[in-house]
Write a protein that holds these residues in place. Structure first.
Motif, PDB file in Angstrom:
ATOM      1  N   VAL A  37      -5.800 -17.084 -14.824  1.00 55.68           N
ATOM      2  CA  VAL A  37      -7.040 -16.871 -14.067  1.00 55.68           C
ATOM      3  C   VAL A  37      -7.230 -15.369 -13.905  1.00 55.68           C
ATOM      4  CG1 VAL A  37      -8.307 -17.307 -11.937  1.00 55.68           C
ATOM      5  CG2 VAL A  37      -6.727 -19.044 -12.807  1.00 55.68           C
ATOM      6  N   ASP A  38      -8.361 -14.855 -14.362  1.00 57.56           N
ATOM      7  CA  ASP A  38      -8.659 -13.431 -14.247  1.00 57.56           C
ATOM      8  C   ASP A  38      -9.959 -13.237 -13.482  1.00 57.56           C
ATOM      9  OD1 ASP A  38      -6.583 -12.022 -15.996  1.00 57.56           O
ATOM     10  OD2 ASP A  38      -7.345 -13.557 -17.360  1.00 57.56           O
ATOM     11  N   VAL A  39      -9.941 -12.352 -12.497  1.00 58.44           N
ATOM     12  CA  VAL A  39     -11.153 -12.010 -11.747  1.00 58.44           C
ATOM     13  C   VAL A  39     -11.926 -10.958 -12.545  1.00 58.44           C
ATOM     14  CG1 VAL A  39     -12.084 -11.041  -9.622  1.00 58.44           C
ATOM     15  CG2 VAL A  39     -10.081 -12.538  -9.532  1.00 58.44           C
ATOM     16  N   LEU A  40     -13.139 -11.289 -12.946  1.00 59.03           N
ATOM     17  CA  LEU A  40     -13.973 -10.359 -13.703  1.00 59.03           C
ATOM     18  C   LEU A  40     -14.735  -9.421 -12.786  1.00 59.03           C
ATOM     19  CD1 LEU A  40     -15.462 -12.774 -16.406  1.00 59.03           C
ATOM     20  CD2 LEU A  40     -13.378 -11.380 -16.522  1.00 59.03           C
ATOM     21  N   SER A  41     -15.196  -9.938 -11.650  1.00 60.94           N
ATOM     22  CA  SER A  41     -15.927  -9.095 -10.694  1.00 60.94           C
ATOM     23  C   SER A  41     -15.886  -9.739  -9.316  1.00 60.94           C
ATOM     24  CB  SER A  41     -17.388  -8.909 -11.138  1.00 60.94           C
ATOM     25  OG  SER A  41     -18.101 -10.126 -11.064  1.00 60.94           O
ATOM     26  N   ARG A  42     -16.029  -8.895  -8.308  1.00 61.72           N
ATOM     27  CA  ARG A  42     -16.096  -9.375  -6.917  1.00 61.72           C
ATOM     28  C   ARG A  42     -16.855  -8.343  -6.110  1.00 61.72           C
ATOM     29  NH1 ARG A  42     -10.811 -11.761  -5.075  1.00 61.72           N
ATOM     30  NH2 ARG A  42     -11.783 -13.688  -5.838  1.00 61.72           N
ATOM     31  N   ARG A  43     -17.880  -8.783  -5.384  1.00 64.33           N
ATOM     32  CA  ARG A  43     -18.713  -7.834  -4.637  1.00 64.33           C
ATOM     33  C   ARG A  43     -19.326  -8.521  -3.420  1.00 64.33           C
ATOM     34  NH1 ARG A  43     -24.182  -8.624  -5.325  1.00 64.33           N
ATOM     35  NH2 ARG A  43     -24.755 -10.149  -6.953  1.00 64.33           N
ATOM     36  N   LEU A  44     -19.692  -7.701  -2.427  1.00 65.02           N
ATOM     37  CA  LEU A  44     -20.442  -8.150  -1.264  1.00 65.02           C
ATOM     38  C   LEU A  44     -21.881  -7.694  -1.411  1.00 65.02           C
ATOM     39  CD1 LEU A  44     -18.011  -7.365   1.696  1.00 65.02           C
ATOM     40  CD2 LEU A  44     -18.743  -9.632   0.954  1.00 65.02           C
ATOM     41  N   ASP A  45     -22.843  -8.593  -1.184  1.00 65.97           N
ATOM     42  CA  ASP A  45     -24.237  -8.174  -1.245  1.00 65.97           C
ATOM     43  C   ASP A  45     -24.706  -7.734   0.140  1.00 65.97           C
ATOM     44  OD1 ASP A  45     -24.844 -10.463   0.250  1.00 65.97           O
ATOM     45  OD2 ASP A  45     -25.594 -11.589  -1.482  1.00 65.97           O
ATOM     46  N   ALA A  46     -25.974  -7.367   0.248  1.00 69.36           N
ATOM     47  CA  ALA A  46     -26.508  -6.824   1.500  1.00 69.36           C
ATOM     48  C   ALA A  46     -26.482  -7.839   2.637  1.00 69.36           C
ATOM     49  CB  ALA A  46     -27.943  -6.330   1.269  1.00 69.36           C
ATOM     50  N   SER A  47     -26.438  -9.134   2.293  1.00 77.83           N
ATOM     51  CA  SER A  47     -26.401 -10.190   3.313  1.00 77.83           C
ATOM     52  C   SER A  47     -24.987 -10.574   3.704  1.00 77.83           C
ATOM     53  CB  SER A  47     -27.146 -11.432   2.798  1.00 77.83           C
ATOM     54  OG  SER A  47     -28.499 -11.135   2.511  1.00 77.83           O
ATOM     55  N   GLY A  48     -23.995  -9.890   3.129  1.00 76.56           N
ATOM     56  CA  GLY A  48     -22.613 -10.189   3.457  1.00 76.56           C
ATOM     57  C   GLY A  48     -22.033 -11.337   2.656  1.00 76.56           C
ATOM     58  N   ARG A  49     -22.712 -11.774   1.609  1.00 80.38           N
ATOM     59  CA  ARG A  49     -22.202 -12.862   0.766  1.00 80.38           C
ATOM     60  C   ARG A  49     -21.231 -12.316  -0.273  1.00 80.38           C
ATOM     61  NH1 ARG A  49     -26.776 -16.508  -1.633  1.00 80.38           N
ATOM     62  NH2 ARG A  49     -27.320 -14.521  -2.629  1.00 80.38           N
ATOM     63  N   LEU A  50     -20.133 -13.031  -0.470  1.00 78.03           N
ATOM     64  CA  LEU A  50     -19.106 -12.628  -1.416  1.00 78.03           C
ATOM     65  C   LEU A  50     -19.353 -13.319  -2.757  1.00 78.03           C
ATOM     66  CD1 LEU A  50     -16.385 -11.187  -2.005  1.00 78.03           C
ATOM     67  CD2 LEU A  50     -15.259 -13.302  -1.249  1.00 78.03           C
ATOM     68  N   HIS A  51     -19.591 -12.509  -3.804  1.00 77.62           N
ATOM     69  CA  HIS A  51     -19.841 -13.027  -5.154  1.00 77.62           C
ATOM     70  C   HIS A  51     -18.596 -12.778  -6.000  1.00 77.62           C
ATOM     71  CE1 HIS A  51     -24.337 -13.359  -4.677  1.00 77.62           C
ATOM     72  NE2 HIS A  51     -24.045 -12.518  -3.689  1.00 77.62           N
ATOM     73  N   THR A  52     -18.074 -13.823  -6.650  1.00 82.68           N
ATOM     74  CA  THR A  52     -16.889 -13.697  -7.486  1.00 82.68           C
ATOM     75  C   THR A  52     -17.127 -14.384  -8.822  1.00 82.68           C
ATOM     76  OG1 THR A  52     -15.445 -13.744  -5.535  1.00 82.68           O
ATOM     77  CG2 THR A  52     -14.407 -14.152  -7.659  1.00 82.68           C
ATOM     78  N   THR A  53     -16.747 -13.718  -9.909  1.00 82.85           N
ATOM     79  CA  THR A  53     -16.749 -14.354 -11.229  1.00 82.85           C
ATOM     80  C   THR A  53     -15.325 -14.304 -11.778  1.00 82.85           C
ATOM     81  OG1 THR A  53     -17.357 -12.273 -12.326  1.00 82.85           O
ATOM     82  CG2 THR A  53     -19.141 -13.749 -11.709  1.00 82.85           C
ATOM     83  N   ARG A  54     -14.888 -15.423 -12.343  1.00 81.02           N
ATOM     84  CA  ARG A  54     -13.525 -15.505 -12.873  1.00 81.02           C
ATOM     85  C   ARG A  54     -13.547 -16.144 -14.256  1.00 81.02           C
ATOM     86  NH1 ARG A  54      -9.559 -17.916  -8.270  1.00 81.02           N
ATOM     87  NH2 ARG A  54     -10.852 -19.779  -8.533  1.00 81.02           N
TER      88      ARG A  54
END
Length: 230
Positions: A37-54
């Motif tokens: 399992v590899d995390v490609l990206s992880r970020r918080l948007d302006a609304s505080g939502r956590l976006h993760t792609t693996r």
């Protein structure tokens, strides 16, 4: 023909703990087919939502009747057929649905390998129940675009096999989540996965549902929904 599947599991823990277990569930002894399992990206948007792609590498057993159309097991070391799976998830923060509301996770994943033979789009939602426990909703859409116009019977067999396999895997996934939840509850270290090929899996009940949505980066990775393999 597209086949659909739906299942809901309930965990007694409050929602933040299953959310953490979702990201820590690999490796576990019930997921021996998950190789990496590899995390490609992880970020918080302006609304505080956590976006993760693996990006997940899984190994499955090829049924004998399908071996003539798929690469031999020797291409994966003689132990099965390896396939890449793309996963996208979004975690809504506490309070997203009003004061006091628990965080919520929505996920989607689909195979990047052998999409023409069988494309499986899995959707998931982890959300607080009205009683304070956690509900984990899982859906799946299984489609085959293999063969020409005279291959409808073969496509139906492929899709039926895919749904049956997914049914069993959801029970293994539930056991894996339950194990990780127990370790988190007791603050123990997570176990390594056991070596060995994929075994048989138990069956579970299913019900029809609507297919999970495809949008954004997830849709771009999957391309045209399975008409071509990468």
């Amino acid at each position: 023909m597209v086949r659909f599947y739906s299942k809901t599991h309930e965990y007694p823990e409050p929602t933040p703990t299953p959310l953490l277990a979702f990201f820590l569930r690999y490796p576990n002894p019930f997921a021996r087919h998950v190789l990496s399992v590899d995390v490609l990206s992880r970020r918080l948007d302006a609304s505080g939502r956590l976006h993760t792609t693996r990006l997940i590498l899984k190994r499955g057993v090829v049924p004998a009747w399908a071996s003539k159309w798929l690469p031999s097991a020797a291409s994966s070391g003689g132990r099965g057929l390896d396939a890449w799976v793309f996963e996208e998830s979004v975690v809504d923060p506490p309070g997203h649905a009003g004061e006091g509301s628990m965080p919520r996770l929505v996920s989607r994943q689909g195979n990047l390998s052998f999409k023409k033979f069988m494309l499986v789009i899995e959707g998931g939602e982890i959300v607080e129940s009205p009683t304070g426990s956690t509900l984990h909703h899982t859906t799946a859409e299984v489609t085959s675009n293999f063969g020409g116009q005279w291959s409808s019977l073969l496509r139906q067999r492929i899709e039926s096999y895919g749904v049956g396999k997914f049914e069993g895997n959801t029970e293994l996934a539930r056991k894996g989540m339950a194990l990780v939840l127990g370790l988190l509850r007791d603050r123990h270290l997570l176990p390594p996965a056991r070596d060995g090929p994929d075994g048989t899996v138990p069956q579970d009940t299913a019900s029809p549902t609507q297919p999970p949505a495809q949008q954004g980066l997830f849709a771009r990775w999957l391309g045209d929904g399975g008409a071509r393999d990468p």
